[in-house]
Design an enzyme around this catalytic site. Structure first.
Site, PDB file in Angstrom:
ATOM      1  N   TYR A  79      11.723   3.693   4.506  1.00  0.00           N
ATOM      2  CA  TYR A  79      12.030   5.085   4.127  1.00  0.00           C
ATOM      3  C   TYR A  79      12.835   5.797   5.212  1.00  0.00           C
ATOM      4  O   TYR A  79      13.430   6.846   4.955  1.00  0.00           O
ATOM      5  CB  TYR A  79      10.753   5.891   3.847  1.00  0.00           C
ATOM      6  CG  TYR A  79       9.829   5.328   2.792  1.00  0.00           C
ATOM      7  CD1 TYR A  79      10.254   4.351   1.895  1.00  0.00           C
ATOM      8  CD2 TYR A  79       8.529   5.789   2.686  1.00  0.00           C
ATOM      9  CE1 TYR A  79       9.386   3.827   0.939  1.00  0.00           C
ATOM     10  CE2 TYR A  79       7.662   5.277   1.727  1.00  0.00           C
ATOM     11  CZ  TYR A  79       8.093   4.290   0.861  1.00  0.00           C
ATOM     12  OH  TYR A  79       7.228   3.792  -0.078  1.00  0.00           O
TER      13      TYR A  79
ATOM     14  N   HIS B  29       5.706  -4.849   2.411  1.00  0.00           N
ATOM     15  CA  HIS B  29       6.313  -3.958   1.410  1.00  0.00           C
ATOM     16  C   HIS B  29       6.581  -4.678   0.072  1.00  0.00           C
ATOM     17  O   HIS B  29       6.342  -4.131  -0.996  1.00  0.00           O
ATOM     18  CB  HIS B  29       7.606  -3.348   1.962  1.00  0.00           C
ATOM     19  CG  HIS B  29       7.961  -2.033   1.333  1.00  0.00           C
ATOM     20  ND1 HIS B  29       8.511  -0.995   2.038  1.00  0.00           N
ATOM     21  CD2 HIS B  29       7.836  -1.585   0.061  1.00  0.00           C
ATOM     22  CE1 HIS B  29       8.710   0.032   1.225  1.00  0.00           C
ATOM     23  NE2 HIS B  29       8.315  -0.309   0.021  1.00  0.00           N
TER      24      HIS B  29
ATOM     25  N   ASP C 230       1.437   8.030   3.197  1.00  0.00           N
ATOM     26  CA  ASP C 230       1.975   6.699   2.930  1.00  0.00           C
ATOM     27  C   ASP C 230       3.444   6.632   3.343  1.00  0.00           C
ATOM     28  O   ASP C 230       4.306   7.237   2.709  1.00  0.00           O
ATOM     29  CB  ASP C 230       1.841   6.379   1.438  1.00  0.00           C
ATOM     30  CG  ASP C 230       2.376   4.992   1.157  1.00  0.00           C
ATOM     31  OD1 ASP C 230       1.759   4.010   1.615  1.00  0.00           O
ATOM     32  OD2 ASP C 230       3.431   4.880   0.509  1.00  0.00           O
TER      33      ASP C 230
END
Ligand code: A2P
Length: 294
Positions: A57, A115, A52
């Site tokens: 990130y 997101h 994931d």
């Protein structure tokens, strides 16, 4: 990614005809300078097949390096990434998807998620996702951090229902209203921070059940997710814990054990002050939190 006969340990069906591994490896905050590549490589060796990721990130290249080095077949892997809020706000969702594919070194994503439900934008974002799916850039499309209210809005305005909703879920943070809504509508729920960032692992109820099963507290919490049909996405930098977390319990949790863990709910999110229903005002708060933790 080369040749191997290894298959996913077990799979759950999605509402679009695809399948998703029942457990995945979270890649948030695993560190730079090769640390994320090392953790993902370790997870691949331990048996994880689902990873994931998220544009936010900032580690898709490191994940891509680990994927490039594995001997597994592409079809044995299930790779997820997400489009962050800034790209929804400035209308560059399609470019974000292409950048993710490039950095991960993939031709197609297995799952692409919105997101966060950025108010006034997430339906436009979803239209871009539907187009990307029709062009086979992505096999399944879904959302993250959506409440039942967001899902209702999205499904009323779109052709393709989300296959997945990834939400924060752990023994101390259970939103059963969203879980029940998703189950009713055939949407698979994934749990981010399924261990509550380690915060619930010293709870005496959990450690007691773990002792009875000769297992770790984390294995018990992950079994609790799995037995609810929820896909947990544990993350760790520690090779021993990476391997332990994917080892199932020798015997299932009983109904009483499941109930005892569910009774621990405190509605206590790991990131304080995030209210998905009124997301826009907390956008800056959330970004600054992540900047301080990554
Ligand atoms: P570490 O990387 O040192 O293992 P979550 O997945 O809920 O976000 O939790 C991640 C946190 O939990 C990380 O800090 C990770 O630390 C820790 N963690 C992961 N697996 C275990 C485990 N089996 N036992 C204890 N802590 C764990």
């Amino acid at each position: 990614m080369k040749g191997s006969a290894m298959k996913h340990p077990s799979l759950l069906p999605l509402n679009d005809g695809n399948d998703i591994p029942t457990i995945g490896f979270g890649t948030f905050d695993l560190g730079g300078n090769g640390q994320t590549t090392a953790a993902v490589t370790c997870a691949l060796k331990a048996g994880y097949r689902s990873f994931d990721c998220a544009r936010y990130y900032g580690n898709e290249r490191e994940v891509g390096q680990a994927l490039a080095q594995t001997d597994l077949l592409r079809e044995d892997l299930f790779i997820t990434t997400k489009v962050w809020n800034d790209r929804q706000l400035d209308g560059t969702v399609r470019q974000s998807i292409e950048e993710s594919l490039y950095d991960l070194g993939l031709d197609v994503l297995d799952l692409l998620l919105v997101h966060w439900p950025v108010e006034g934008k997430f339906i436009d974002t979803w239209k871009v996702f539907e187009q990307a799916q029709s062009e086979h850039l992505v096999r399944s499309i879904g959302v993250s951090n959506f409440t039942a209210e967001h899902l209702d809005q999205l499904m009323a305005a779109s052709n393709v229902p989300p296959a997945v909703n990834q939400v924060e879920r752990s023994p101390y943070m259970q939103d059963d209203q969203t879980l029940d809504f998703c189950k009713k509508h055939g949407i698979v729920v994934e749990a981010w921070s399924p261990l509550g960032r380690g915060g619930c692992l010293d709870d005496p109820v959990i450690t007691g059940i773990a002792a009875d099963h000769e297992a770790t507290a984390a294995q018990v919490v992950l079994a609790w997710h799995l037995q609810q049909g929820v896909v947990p996405l544990p993350r760790s930098k520690n090779p021993q814990r990476i391997a332990q977390n994917i080892q199932p319990l020798k015997k299932k949790l009983s109904k009483d054990e499941m109930r005892a863990i569910s009774a621990l709910n405190r509605n206590e999110p790991v990131v304080k002050g995030v209210d998905p229903l009124h997301f826009a005002p907390v956008l800056n708060h959330l970004s600054s939190h992540f900047e301080t933790t990554t």
